[in-house]
Design an enzyme around this catalytic site. Structure first.
Site, PDB file in Angstrom:
ATOM      1  N   TYR A  60     -25.853 -23.759 -12.241  1.00 34.67           N
ATOM      2  CA  TYR A  60     -25.926 -23.834 -13.926  1.00 34.67           C
ATOM      3  C   TYR A  60     -27.422 -24.130 -14.507  1.00 34.67           C
ATOM      4  CZ  TYR A  60     -24.561 -25.791 -18.497  1.00 34.67           C
ATOM      5  OH  TYR A  60     -24.586 -26.216 -19.853  1.00 34.67           O
ATOM      6  N   SER A  93     -29.614 -25.292 -22.032  1.00 37.68           N
ATOM      7  CA  SER A  93     -29.148 -26.492 -21.541  1.00 37.68           C
ATOM      8  C   SER A  93     -30.276 -27.373 -21.218  1.00 37.68           C
ATOM      9  CB  SER A  93     -28.066 -26.667 -20.621  1.00 37.68           C
ATOM     10  OG  SER A  93     -27.807 -28.020 -20.022  1.00 37.68           O
TER      11      SER A  93
HETATM   12  P1  NAD Z   1     -16.437 -24.392 -24.580  1.00 38.57           P
HETATM   13  O1  NAD Z   1     -15.790 -24.484 -23.224  1.00 38.57           O
HETATM   14  O2  NAD Z   1     -15.636 -25.117 -25.807  1.00 38.57           O
HETATM   15  O3  NAD Z   1     -16.482 -22.782 -25.176  1.00 38.57           O
HETATM   16  C1  NAD Z   1     -16.991 -21.974 -24.329  1.00 38.57           C
HETATM   17  C2  NAD Z   1     -16.253 -20.481 -24.657  1.00 38.57           C
HETATM   18  O4  NAD Z   1     -16.525 -19.310 -23.952  1.00 38.57           O
HETATM   19  C3  NAD Z   1     -14.605 -20.497 -24.331  1.00 38.57           C
HETATM   20  O5  NAD Z   1     -13.743 -20.302 -25.447  1.00 38.57           O
HETATM   21  C4  NAD Z   1     -14.484 -19.543 -23.400  1.00 38.57           C
HETATM   22  O6  NAD Z   1     -13.427 -18.988 -23.164  1.00 38.57           O
HETATM   23  C5  NAD Z   1     -15.639 -18.699 -23.535  1.00 38.57           C
HETATM   24  N1  NAD Z   1     -16.101 -18.037 -22.114  1.00 38.57           N
HETATM   25  C6  NAD Z   1     -16.159 -18.595 -20.845  1.00 38.57           C
HETATM   26  N2  NAD Z   1     -16.437 -17.699 -20.010  1.00 38.57           N
HETATM   27  C7  NAD Z   1     -16.338 -16.422 -20.697  1.00 38.57           C
HETATM   28  C8  NAD Z   1     -16.415 -15.208 -20.021  1.00 38.57           C
HETATM   29  N3  NAD Z   1     -16.703 -14.904 -18.742  1.00 38.57           N
HETATM   30  N4  NAD Z   1     -16.423 -14.161 -20.948  1.00 38.57           N
HETATM   31  C9  NAD Z   1     -16.270 -14.459 -22.313  1.00 38.57           C
HETATM   32  N5  NAD Z   1     -15.808 -15.699 -22.878  1.00 38.57           N
HETATM   33  C10 NAD Z   1     -16.045 -16.729 -21.788  1.00 38.57           C
HETATM   34  O7  NAD Z   1     -17.960 -24.580 -24.383  1.00 38.57           O
HETATM   35  P2  NAD Z   1     -19.348 -25.556 -25.117  1.00 38.57           P
HETATM   36  O8  NAD Z   1     -18.928 -26.944 -24.606  1.00 38.57           O
HETATM   37  O9  NAD Z   1     -18.794 -25.363 -26.588  1.00 38.57           O
HETATM   38  O10 NAD Z   1     -20.316 -25.029 -24.600  1.00 38.57           O
HETATM   39  C11 NAD Z   1     -20.851 -23.677 -25.400  1.00 38.57           C
HETATM   40  C12 NAD Z   1     -22.412 -23.646 -24.741  1.00 38.57           C
HETATM   41  O11 NAD Z   1     -23.128 -24.551 -24.865  1.00 38.57           O
HETATM   42  C13 NAD Z   1     -22.486 -23.214 -23.250  1.00 38.57           C
HETATM   43  O12 NAD Z   1     -23.592 -22.248 -23.206  1.00 38.57           O
HETATM   44  C14 NAD Z   1     -22.949 -24.713 -22.660  1.00 38.57           C
HETATM   45  O13 NAD Z   1     -23.359 -23.992 -21.087  1.00 38.57           O
HETATM   46  C15 NAD Z   1     -23.703 -24.887 -23.538  1.00 38.57           C
HETATM   47  N6  NAD Z   1     -24.167 -26.221 -23.428  1.00 38.57           N
HETATM   48  C16 NAD Z   1     -23.019 -27.494 -23.800  1.00 38.57           C
HETATM   49  C17 NAD Z   1     -23.309 -28.555 -23.639  1.00 38.57           C
HETATM   50  C18 NAD Z   1     -22.355 -29.997 -24.035  1.00 38.57           C
HETATM   51  O14 NAD Z   1     -22.857 -30.951 -23.973  1.00 38.57           O
HETATM   52  N7  NAD Z   1     -21.275 -29.547 -24.383  1.00 38.57           N
HETATM   53  C19 NAD Z   1     -24.667 -29.175 -23.144  1.00 38.57           C
HETATM   54  C20 NAD Z   1     -25.531 -28.394 -22.675  1.00 38.57           C
HETATM   55  C21 NAD Z   1     -25.403 -26.930 -22.765  1.00 38.57           C
END
Ligand code: NAD
Length: 265
Positions: free
Chosen positions: A165, A150
């Site tokens: 985080y 991130s």
């Molecule tokens: P999301 O919440 O849509 O999807 C995450 C998935 O991970 C979910 O389906 C959830 O059920 C699963 N998950 C969570 N905890 C879990 C666990 N303990 N065991 C198994 N599965 C688990 O998330 P997203 O926004 O698509 O983010 C995905 C990645 O991108 C993450 O690593 C997040 O930190 C990173 N990220 C996102 C953003 C953003 O702006 N969306 C920014 C920086 C980083």
């Protein structure tokens, strides 16, 4: 999106392959894009119904995938996931450590319990999955690991802070550097993507909790490009890093952020 078969014959594990709400998470987008490009995809998620939606998307396009339900908060699950992938598809060529939990608390507001759960899911689980998958990749003549970090690992985020985080996401960079250096000789590449403002369910829930409606964010002082990214932006970067286009890239942290990190320098 057209397919050019860049991952034909490859096996990919994607963690967090569901989406935590309406819309498209990055894990789901990566899983779908990798399957379009010919990979057989192991969909890992804590919640079956989330993973099933991704599986349905892949199968409706004629792609191949199967689900492993696992809570990555339990570190013993890493070896079971890799064993299941090898038992189903024979090997693993690509691991994407995407699953994460968010935490929007400052250092002073972070409890020991929250710190431990964020470090476990966001850093220790990628560590243990890497540990489980490297011997398989060594036996297969190489592989590619992509860690989803991130921009919170690269700069302060403003607002109330995201201490746990940001710490976990920054740890992924150290893990990347060490594993990339140690196992590059075996043809194993390790890279990170640092998403910026990406329109996904997790991000939108965090915004709503902070009282900001998704779509109403003022980007003027946040990014150089005039729009947010979406999950496909992350998926395309992951395909580039994981697939043949990234063959000479290892130990690299790629911000996919519309210029957010550059603007904060
Ligand atoms: P999301 O919440 O849509 O999807 C995450 C998935 O991970 C979910 O389906 C959830 O059920 C699963 N998950 C969570 N905890 C879990 C666990 N303990 N065991 C198994 N599965 C688990 O998330 P997203 O926004 O698509 O983010 C995905 C990645 O991108 C993450 O690593 C997040 O930190 C990173 N990220 C996102 C953003 C953003 O702006 N969306 C920014 C920086 C980083």
């Amino acid at each position: 999106m057209e397919s050019s078969g860049k991952l034909q014959g490859k096996v990919a594990i994607v963690t967090g392959a569901g989406s935590s709400g309406p819309g498209l998470g990055t894990g789901r987008a990566m899983a779908v894009l990798f399957a379009r490009e010919g990979a057989r995809v192991v969909l890992v998620d804590k919640f079956e119904e989330r993973a099933k939606e991704t599986l349905n998307m892949i199968q409706s396009e004629g792609g191949e995938a199967f689900i492993v339900i696992a809570d990555l908060g339990d570190l013993s699950e890493a070896s079971r996931i890799v064993k299941a992938a090898v038992s189903q598809y024979g090997t693993v060529d690509i691991l994407v450590n995407n699953a994460a939990i968010s935490s929007s608390t400052s250092l002073l507001d972070t409890s020991v319990e929250l710190l431990q759960s964020v470090l476990t899911v966001n850093l220790a689980a990628p560590f243990m999955l890497s540990k489980a998958v490297v011997p398989v990749m060594q036996a297969g003549g190489g592989g590619s690991i992509v860690n989803i970090s991130s921009i919170a690992a690269l700069r302060g985020q403003g607002g109330g802070g995201q201490a746990a985080y940001a710490s976990a996401k920054a740890g992924l960079e150290g893990l990347m550097n060490d594993v990339a250096d140690s196992y590059g000789k075996d043809g194993i590449r390790v890279n990170c993507i640092a998403p910026g403002l990406i329109d996904t369910p997790m991000r939108n829930q965090a915004m709503q909790q902070a009282g900001v409606e998704p779509g109403t964010l003022d980007l003027t002082f946040k990014v150089s490009l005039p729009h947010e990214g979406d999950a496909w932006d992350i998926a395309r970067a992951a395909l580039f890093l994981a697939g043949p286009d990234g063959r000479y890239l290892t130990g690299v942290m790629v911000p996919v952020d519309g210029g957010a990190v550059a603007r904060s320098h």
